[in-house]
Design a protein around this motif. Sequence first.
Motif, PDB file in Angstrom:
ATOM      1  N   LYS A  60       3.458  -5.316 -10.874  1.00 20.47           N
ATOM      2  CA  LYS A  60       2.262  -4.617 -10.396  1.00 20.47           C
ATOM      3  C   LYS A  60       1.178  -5.618  -9.981  1.00 20.47           C
ATOM      4  CE  LYS A  60       0.997  -1.240 -12.994  1.00 20.47           C
ATOM      5  NZ  LYS A  60       0.424  -0.494 -14.152  1.00 20.47           N
ATOM      6  N   GLN A  61       0.933  -6.635 -10.801  1.00 18.53           N
ATOM      7  CA  GLN A  61      -0.072  -7.644 -10.477  1.00 18.53           C
ATOM      8  C   GLN A  61       0.324  -8.462  -9.252  1.00 18.53           C
ATOM      9  OE1 GLN A  61      -3.062  -7.892 -11.912  1.00 18.53           O
ATOM     10  NE2 GLN A  61      -2.505  -6.152 -13.208  1.00 18.53           N
ATOM     11  N   HIS A  62       1.609  -8.779  -9.155  1.00 17.91           N
ATOM     12  CA  HIS A  62       2.078  -9.553  -7.998  1.00 17.91           C
ATOM     13  C   HIS A  62       1.894  -8.781  -6.698  1.00 17.91           C
ATOM     14  CE1 HIS A  62       4.574 -11.961  -5.354  1.00 17.91           C
ATOM     15  NE2 HIS A  62       5.290 -10.895  -5.091  1.00 17.91           N
ATOM     16  N   LYS A  63       2.170  -7.490  -6.706  1.00 21.09           N
ATOM     17  CA  LYS A  63       2.062  -6.701  -5.472  1.00 21.09           C
ATOM     18  C   LYS A  63       0.612  -6.602  -5.020  1.00 21.09           C
ATOM     19  CE  LYS A  63       4.709  -3.191  -4.676  1.00 21.09           C
ATOM     20  NZ  LYS A  63       5.589  -3.765  -3.662  1.00 21.09           N
ATOM     21  N   LEU A  64      -0.309  -6.490  -5.976  1.00 20.64           N
ATOM     22  CA  LEU A  64      -1.727  -6.452  -5.603  1.00 20.64           C
ATOM     23  C   LEU A  64      -2.149  -7.757  -4.935  1.00 20.64           C
ATOM     24  CD1 LEU A  64      -3.254  -4.767  -8.774  1.00 20.64           C
ATOM     25  CD2 LEU A  64      -3.057  -3.759  -6.498  1.00 20.64           C
ATOM     26  N   LYS A  65      -1.700  -8.879  -5.498  1.00 18.43           N
ATOM     27  CA  LYS A  65      -2.050 -10.184  -4.933  1.00 18.43           C
ATOM     28  C   LYS A  65      -1.324 -10.437  -3.622  1.00 18.43           C
ATOM     29  CE  LYS A  65      -1.828 -15.105  -6.098  1.00 18.43           C
ATOM     30  NZ  LYS A  65      -1.383 -16.093  -7.101  1.00 18.43           N
ATOM     31  N   ARG A  66      -0.036 -10.053  -3.562  1.00 15.81           N
ATOM     32  CA  ARG A  66       0.792 -10.334  -2.381  1.00 15.81           C
ATOM     33  C   ARG A  66       0.294  -9.573  -1.158  1.00 15.81           C
ATOM     34  NH1 ARG A  66       6.313 -11.583  -1.473  1.00 15.81           N
ATOM     35  NH2 ARG A  66       6.466 -12.015   0.745  1.00 15.81           N
ATOM     36  N   ALA A  67      -0.147  -8.311  -1.372  1.00 17.81           N
ATOM     37  CA  ALA A  67      -0.607  -7.517  -0.236  1.00 17.81           C
ATOM     38  C   ALA A  67      -1.744  -8.223   0.480  1.00 17.81           C
ATOM     39  CB  ALA A  67      -1.050  -6.136  -0.711  1.00 17.81           C
ATOM     40  N   THR A  94      -1.349 -10.026   4.352  1.00 21.98           N
ATOM     41  CA  THR A  94      -2.248  -9.535   5.396  1.00 21.98           C
ATOM     42  C   THR A  94      -3.089 -10.673   5.956  1.00 21.98           C
ATOM     43  OG1 THR A  94      -2.348  -7.400   4.279  1.00 21.98           O
ATOM     44  CG2 THR A  94      -4.057  -7.861   5.896  1.00 21.98           C
ATOM     45  N   ALA A  95      -3.625 -11.517   5.067  1.00 22.13           N
ATOM     46  CA  ALA A  95      -4.489 -12.614   5.511  1.00 22.13           C
ATOM     47  C   ALA A  95      -3.713 -13.620   6.352  1.00 22.13           C
ATOM     48  CB  ALA A  95      -5.118 -13.304   4.296  1.00 22.13           C
ATOM     49  N   ARG A  96      -2.479 -13.967   5.926  1.00 26.79           N
ATOM     50  CA  ARG A  96      -1.703 -14.945   6.682  1.00 26.79           C
ATOM     51  C   ARG A  96      -1.325 -14.416   8.060  1.00 26.79           C
ATOM     52  NH1 ARG A  96       1.662 -15.669   2.172  1.00 26.79           N
ATOM     53  NH2 ARG A  96       3.471 -15.107   3.420  1.00 26.79           N
ATOM     54  N   SER A  97      -0.901 -13.166   8.111  1.00 29.52           N
ATOM     55  CA  SER A  97      -0.525 -12.582   9.404  1.00 29.52           C
ATOM     56  C   SER A  97      -1.726 -12.527  10.337  1.00 29.52           C
ATOM     57  CB  SER A  97       0.043 -11.177   9.192  1.00 29.52           C
ATOM     58  OG  SER A  97       1.183 -11.213   8.370  1.00 29.52           O
ATOM     59  N   ARG A  98      -2.891 -12.150   9.796  1.00 26.88           N
ATOM     60  CA  ARG A  98      -4.090 -12.072  10.625  1.00 26.88           C
ATOM     61  C   ARG A  98      -4.501 -13.461  11.105  1.00 26.88           C
ATOM     62  NH1 ARG A  98      -6.841  -9.242   7.427  1.00 26.88           N
ATOM     63  NH2 ARG A  98      -8.261 -10.749   6.489  1.00 26.88           N
ATOM     64  N   ARG A 157      10.693 -17.224  -7.724  1.00 30.01           N
ATOM     65  CA  ARG A 157       9.512 -18.084  -7.755  1.00 30.01           C
ATOM     66  C   ARG A 157       8.717 -17.776  -9.016  1.00 30.01           C
ATOM     67  NH1 ARG A 157       9.320 -15.131  -3.311  1.00 30.01           N
ATOM     68  NH2 ARG A 157       7.343 -14.192  -3.923  1.00 30.01           N
ATOM     69  N   ASP A 158       8.247 -18.837  -9.686  1.00 30.37           N
ATOM     70  CA  ASP A 158       7.367 -18.638 -10.840  1.00 30.37           C
ATOM     71  C   ASP A 158       6.146 -17.847 -10.419  1.00 30.37           C
ATOM     72  OD1 ASP A 158       8.733 -19.854 -12.879  1.00 30.37           O
ATOM     73  OD2 ASP A 158       7.960 -21.829 -12.422  1.00 30.37           O
ATOM     74  N   ASP A 159       5.814 -16.798 -11.180  1.00 29.18           N
ATOM     75  CA  ASP A 159       4.610 -16.061 -10.825  1.00 29.18           C
ATOM     76  C   ASP A 159       3.346 -16.793 -11.265  1.00 29.18           C
ATOM     77  OD1 ASP A 159       4.861 -15.704 -13.510  1.00 29.18           O
ATOM     78  OD2 ASP A 159       4.834 -13.516 -13.489  1.00 29.18           O
TER      79      ASP A 159
END
Length: 652
Positions: free
Chosen positions: A371-378, A382-386, A98-100
């Motif tokens: 590194k930037q993707h992991k910060l955003k993805r976390a 979390t928000a979607r699961s919640r 996927r395009d970042d």
Amino acid sequence: MGGPVSFRPKPGSIPESPGVYRFKDAEGRVIYVGKAKSLRQRLNSYFADFAGLHPRTQTMLTTAVDVDWTVVGTEVEALQLEYSWIKEYDPRFNVKYRDDKSYPYLAVTMGEEFPRVQVLRGAKRRGTRYFGPYSHAWAIRETVDLLLRVFPIRSCSGGVFKRAAQIGRPCLLGYIDKCSAPCVGRVTAEEHRDLADDFCEFMAGNTGRFIKRLEREMREAAVAQEYERAARLRDDVQALQRAMEKQAVVLGDNTDCDVVALAEDPLEAAVQVFYVRSGRIRGQRGWVVDKVEEVAPGELVEQFLLQMYGDAAAEALPREVLVPVLPPDAEAVTELLGEHRGARVEIRVPQRGDKRSLMETVERNAVESLKQHKLKRASDLTARSRALQEVADALDLDQVPLRIECYDVSHIQGTNVVASMVVFEDGLARKSEYRRFSVRSTEGDVASIHEVISRRFKRYLEERSATGELDAATGADPAEEAAGEPGEGSRTPGIDPETGKPRKFAYPPNLVVVDGGPAQAAAARRALDELGVDDVAVCGLAKRLEEVWLPGEDLPVILARSSEALYLLQRVRDEAHRFAIAYHRSKRSKSVKESALDEVPGLGPARRQALIKHFGSVKRLREATAAQICEVPGIGPSTAETIVSVLKGQNP
């Protein structure tokens, strides 16, 4: 589910030939596609040691209920078939790059009569040449602004171009010599296309001949004492040189290559690509990917090259692709890319020199991108699961609603009534599953909701019945019922037997959301009850106070304004509203363009236009006699009589 042991192929039944295999879930959806030099060795590895597999591979195997395979002759054929199946079935467990971010391209619409230069994002269009991608749109505009001095091709929109042609006066760019003004005939279509070809050639890296030509013309103008022209040519040369300076020189002048670098962890990977043409970095692009199983770096590179170049134009493939590690089937990949390009493509790992230094730079970009993707993805995960869990808790659902469908009705005073269905899976929009309806009911929004829900779930029940899934759910034996028709009992649930693709309405949602209050929610529930569908939850989301209404309840469910659940439901509702409005506008626009003359059989656009031009309006045409209509060139007596009959509401 019985787990992977329940559908493990019998010993000796798997061939040792190269081929491609597919895992399918209980509804017949293809969830994973893979290739292998030896199908037997590869498939046996899935069933030999389940506990030792990658966690996501274990999830894939417990989701699957069947596996099949196709034998091919060579590894190149296996690569081609694997790529085409991944593209056709979009398996959820396959690696998807996927395009970042959405990268802008400089595009020249060579498919138009008067090519236009512009900034474009997203899917590539046929007949358009692309350069880039660039990291910022402003970088493209700066480059274009410099190049339009030398190659004054059209950069205006279709509306501006048409307007200038109508009034016979060019726009501002035409007056300041940054457009050759083909709209008013300053240049012919052929001359303008030559300019566009030169522009594309310069952007493709063939810069030397243009600068040499301008310098030669500048010297000739100076010798002829045409100093003003010489000064303009000098400025043109400087503009081209500044445009070239914006692209860093990193390799030799004749070097055309793509530099691919990889950064990974056990769960994800990031890929960065630098595009080098004529020794200059022409663009940069990044992708991120979820690892489904324990994939080696070489396999990631192989899958990336197939997905990146699979649909690319032949001229987009470079002579050389630099990679951090060679794919396991490097010869097959090289042969496949060479066939696509129509010339040799070399895939290699740079070991030293300038190319190795550039690879290290691209690798640093890949590490930073991951590194930037992991910060955003976390945060996103979390928000979607919640949000999904909060929806389940608030509506007292038995399980988290992994698939949500939302319906909205759109019309203006009861005309052109349409409805939309949007689908969110795992909290994300799945646009390929969107559907739209032209509503037949004219009794208001409540009746429209009832009609749309009924039509959608009737299709769902019909498709379940056609595959035998409904009979299995009710205890009937689909094999017995299909005994008189060969092959019917073996149909795959949710898959069209003719096309092999997923059926449009084959999968039920966990939750149906309707845009509206208690009346709309009750109408949706009533439609489901009439069809006997009792395993789908329903709610309505009212716009005024953002209240969630459950069918049959006197009071709404009030979600906290800051809750993730309300935010998710609002996004789903707003997307359904947007999709419905878009369909309604297109349908209304089409109806406005329709004319009473469209109903006249055998009357084409040219003669309709001639009639309107002669009489001025359909109203005056309706008042005319057949003899008067015959005065229009191309209209004979029989056609005139037909026109009169149609406009008077009679059958011709």
